[in-house]
Scaffold this motif. Structure first.
Motif, PDB file in Angstrom:
ATOM      1  N   GLU A 278      -3.650  22.245 -52.835  1.00  0.00           N
ATOM      2  CA  GLU A 278      -3.678  20.863 -52.862  1.00  0.00           C
ATOM      3  C   GLU A 278      -2.938  20.099 -53.856  1.00  0.00           C
ATOM      4  OE1 GLU A 278      -7.550  17.694 -53.655  1.00  0.00           O
ATOM      5  OE2 GLU A 278      -8.061  19.640 -53.008  1.00  0.00           O
ATOM      6  N   ILE A 279      -2.177  19.146 -53.377  1.00  0.00           N
ATOM      7  CA  ILE A 279      -1.372  18.392 -54.474  1.00  0.00           C
ATOM      8  C   ILE A 279      -1.481  17.056 -54.020  1.00  0.00           C
ATOM      9  CG2 ILE A 279       0.826  17.674 -55.169  1.00  0.00           C
ATOM     10  CD1 ILE A 279       1.793  20.727 -54.306  1.00  0.00           C
ATOM     11  N   ILE A 280      -1.917  16.201 -55.037  1.00  0.00           N
ATOM     12  CA  ILE A 280      -2.010  14.691 -55.010  1.00  0.00           C
ATOM     13  C   ILE A 280      -1.319  13.839 -56.006  1.00  0.00           C
ATOM     14  CG2 ILE A 280      -3.915  12.928 -55.298  1.00  0.00           C
ATOM     15  CD1 ILE A 280      -5.968  14.933 -54.618  1.00  0.00           C
ATOM     16  N   ILE A 281      -0.685  12.969 -55.131  1.00  0.00           N
ATOM     17  CA  ILE A 281       0.153  12.228 -56.151  1.00  0.00           C
ATOM     18  C   ILE A 281      -0.365  10.596 -56.337  1.00  0.00           C
ATOM     19  CG2 ILE A 281       2.666  11.065 -56.535  1.00  0.00           C
ATOM     20  CD1 ILE A 281       3.675  13.299 -55.069  1.00  0.00           C
ATOM     21  N   GLU A 293       1.387  10.210 -61.119  1.00  0.00           N
ATOM     22  CA  GLU A 293       0.642  11.119 -61.455  1.00  0.00           C
ATOM     23  C   GLU A 293       0.729  12.233 -60.440  1.00  0.00           C
ATOM     24  OE1 GLU A 293      -4.063  11.680 -61.047  1.00  0.00           O
ATOM     25  OE2 GLU A 293      -3.596  10.182 -62.613  1.00  0.00           O
ATOM     26  N   VAL A 294       1.017  13.521 -60.839  1.00  0.00           N
ATOM     27  CA  VAL A 294       1.104  14.649 -59.778  1.00  0.00           C
ATOM     28  C   VAL A 294      -0.154  15.573 -60.321  1.00  0.00           C
ATOM     29  CG1 VAL A 294       2.620  16.612 -58.871  1.00  0.00           C
ATOM     30  CG2 VAL A 294       3.493  14.222 -59.569  1.00  0.00           C
ATOM     31  N   GLY A 300      -3.730  26.383 -63.546  1.00  0.00           N
ATOM     32  CA  GLY A 300      -4.055  25.533 -64.905  1.00  0.00           C
ATOM     33  C   GLY A 300      -2.970  26.203 -66.014  1.00  0.00           C
ATOM     34  N   ILE A 301      -3.129  25.635 -67.123  1.00  0.00           N
ATOM     35  CA  ILE A 301      -2.440  26.211 -68.209  1.00  0.00           C
ATOM     36  C   ILE A 301      -3.249  26.038 -69.523  1.00  0.00           C
ATOM     37  CG2 ILE A 301      -0.505  25.446 -69.781  1.00  0.00           C
ATOM     38  CD1 ILE A 301       0.574  23.644 -67.293  1.00  0.00           C
ATOM     39  N   LYS A 350      -6.577  22.777 -67.591  1.00  0.00           N
ATOM     40  CA  LYS A 350      -7.568  23.715 -67.802  1.00  0.00           C
ATOM     41  C   LYS A 350      -7.457  24.874 -66.993  1.00  0.00           C
ATOM     42  CE  LYS A 350     -12.570  24.040 -68.936  1.00  0.00           C
ATOM     43  NZ  LYS A 350     -13.838  23.210 -68.944  1.00  0.00           N
ATOM     44  N   LEU A 351      -7.407  26.122 -67.448  1.00  0.00           N
ATOM     45  CA  LEU A 351      -7.353  27.415 -66.959  1.00  0.00           C
ATOM     46  C   LEU A 351      -8.464  27.506 -65.651  1.00  0.00           C
ATOM     47  CD1 LEU A 351      -6.700  30.009 -69.559  1.00  0.00           C
ATOM     48  CD2 LEU A 351      -4.835  29.044 -67.989  1.00  0.00           C
ATOM     49  N   GLY A 352      -7.901  27.946 -64.492  1.00  0.00           N
ATOM     50  CA  GLY A 352      -8.521  28.221 -63.190  1.00  0.00           C
ATOM     51  C   GLY A 352      -8.892  26.589 -62.441  1.00  0.00           C
ATOM     52  N   GLU A 353      -8.641  25.415 -62.981  1.00  0.00           N
ATOM     53  CA  GLU A 353      -8.885  24.226 -62.539  1.00  0.00           C
ATOM     54  C   GLU A 353      -7.851  23.348 -62.199  1.00  0.00           C
ATOM     55  OE1 GLU A 353     -11.872  22.209 -64.973  1.00  0.00           O
ATOM     56  OE2 GLU A 353     -13.265  24.071 -65.055  1.00  0.00           O
ATOM     57  N   GLY A 354      -6.494  23.803 -62.421  1.00  0.00           N
ATOM     58  CA  GLY A 354      -5.396  23.154 -61.993  1.00  0.00           C
ATOM     59  C   GLY A 354      -4.849  22.036 -63.379  1.00  0.00           C
ATOM     60  N   SER A 355      -3.650  21.456 -62.733  1.00  0.00           N
ATOM     61  CA  SER A 355      -2.925  20.471 -63.999  1.00  0.00           C
ATOM     62  C   SER A 355      -2.503  19.282 -63.407  1.00  0.00           C
ATOM     63  CB  SER A 355      -1.874  21.368 -64.246  1.00  0.00           C
ATOM     64  OG  SER A 355      -1.996  22.624 -64.676  1.00  0.00           O
TER      65      SER A 355
END
Length: 367
Positions: A278-281, A293-294, A300-301, A350-355
């Motif tokens: 899933e990618i939302i802009i 915003e992307v 996550g990082i 957050k790791l495991g939750e996306g960026s």
């Protein structure tokens, strides 16, 4: 002979035997008078404001101090006055005894030696850190060359293989032929992006990249990129959405550079998405900034790696990130582009939750 005023009975006679004459010549010195009149000025000149010099005779209860009215501590260092051996010369440092001065200086010396040792340790640590950094950078550059070589070979090999298959008429169905054409087109675009990334990075490093700033609508820039990527991402089973903000003022941007930044963020989102595709802009305004915003639902990082991801060649070496292909230059270029726009980059991850990457463009510079 006797001095009643000073109660001094001691004397010193110098004899001089004159030739052919029965004469004795000499000088009679009264010790205390000699001290007051002759030695006193010299002693006061030597002592000045730092020392108190004393001449004393304990048996006669006599003491002369170079500084009148100054309290004199117990004299700890004394020597006989050579001309009057029964009189002693002592020295005292004003405010402190000699032992206190020695002790203070010893403490000062210890402190100075400790500071020098600390400075030396810090210097060694800085040298070690710089050497370590250079070694790491050399390794990163080596990995970069290897990665780019692989990145270039892979699309070239696929383009060569599928074009050769089509050229030799080995594909009989139109459906399969169209699939091969699509693969060749995708790999050619991928190859072009890799080359552009390397060229833009080279210009950036040399300080030769030029930007053409014009008043632009961020929604229009994002809408164009969204249209270009929508079909490609849906074929990869991504949920890809764009939510434009309202009443966003135009900002001075280089449209090509901003498009490049968005492409790099989308490519990263694709590479590092695992199960949740899933990618939302979004676009909007935040105080004196307009933003793009992307956001993704990828791996996550970590907070530690967030401090390094904009460094050139940096790539996390564990997990899915290690397996994903890339040059390690994408986010460096994004940072460079935003710096050229006097903008900012915010990162929420957050790791495991996306960026979520937010590109902030200043509005106040356009009024």
């Amino acid at each position: 002979m006797r001095s009643d005023s000073l109660k001094d009975t001691e004397l010193l006679v110098f004899l001089n035997e004159a030739p052919n004459r029965n004469e004795l010549r000499g000088i009679i010195l009264y010790p205390q008078m000699f001290i007051y009149r002759i030695l006193s000025p010299k002693i006061q000149e030597v002592g000045q404001d730092e020392f108190v010099i004393s001449i004393f005779n304990r048996e006669k209860n006599f003491q002369f101090n170079s500084a009148k009215g100054s309290p004199v501590k117990t004299i700890q260092q004394e020597r006989s006055l050579w001309i009057f051996p029964e009189y002693k010369v002592g020295i005292t440092i004003k405010g402190k005894t000699i032992e206190e001065v020695v002790r203070d200086r010893a403490v000062t010396n210890i402190v100075m030696i400790s500071l020098l040792a600390l400075i030396l340790i810090i210097g060694v640590w800085i040298v070690y850190r710089n050497v370590k950094r250079e070694v790491e950078l050399a390794q990163i550059k080596s990995d970069f060359v290897s990665s780019v070589s692989h990145e270039l070979r892979t699309p070239l090999a696929l383009i060569s293989m599928f074009s050769e298959t089509l050229e030799m008429n080995r594909v009989k169905s139109d459906e399969k032929r169209q699939e091969y054409y699509s693969i060749i087109s995708q790999e050619a675009n991928r190859l072009g992006r890799i080359v552009n990334t390397i060229l833009n990075f080279s210009k950036m490093e040399a300080g030769k990249r030029k930007f053409q700033f014009e008043e632009k609508d961020l929604n229009e820039i994002v809408e164009q990129m969204f249209s270009n990527y929508k079909f490609h991402l849906k074929n990869k089973n991504f949920q890809f959405d764009f939510f434009p903000g309202e009443n966003i003022p135009k900002v001075k941007t280089d449209q090509e550079a901003v498009s490049e930044a968005i492409i790099n963020l989308i490519d990263n989102a694709v590479k590092y998405s695992d199960d949740k595709k899933e990618i939302i802009i979004k676009t909007g305004t935040d105080y004196n900034f307009a933003y793009i915003e992307v956001a993704d639902k990828g791996i996550g990082i970590s907070s530690e790696d967030q401090k390094k991801i904009f460094d050139k060649f940096f790539r996390v070496s564990t997990g899915l990130v290690h397996n994903a292909k890339g040059t390690g230059l994408g986010l460096t270029l994004v940072k460079h582009i935003m710096d050229a726009h006097n903008g900012k980059i915010r990162l929420k991850s957050k790791l495991g939750e996306g960026s979520t990457f937010i590109l902030l463009f200043p509005i106040k510079l356009n009024t």
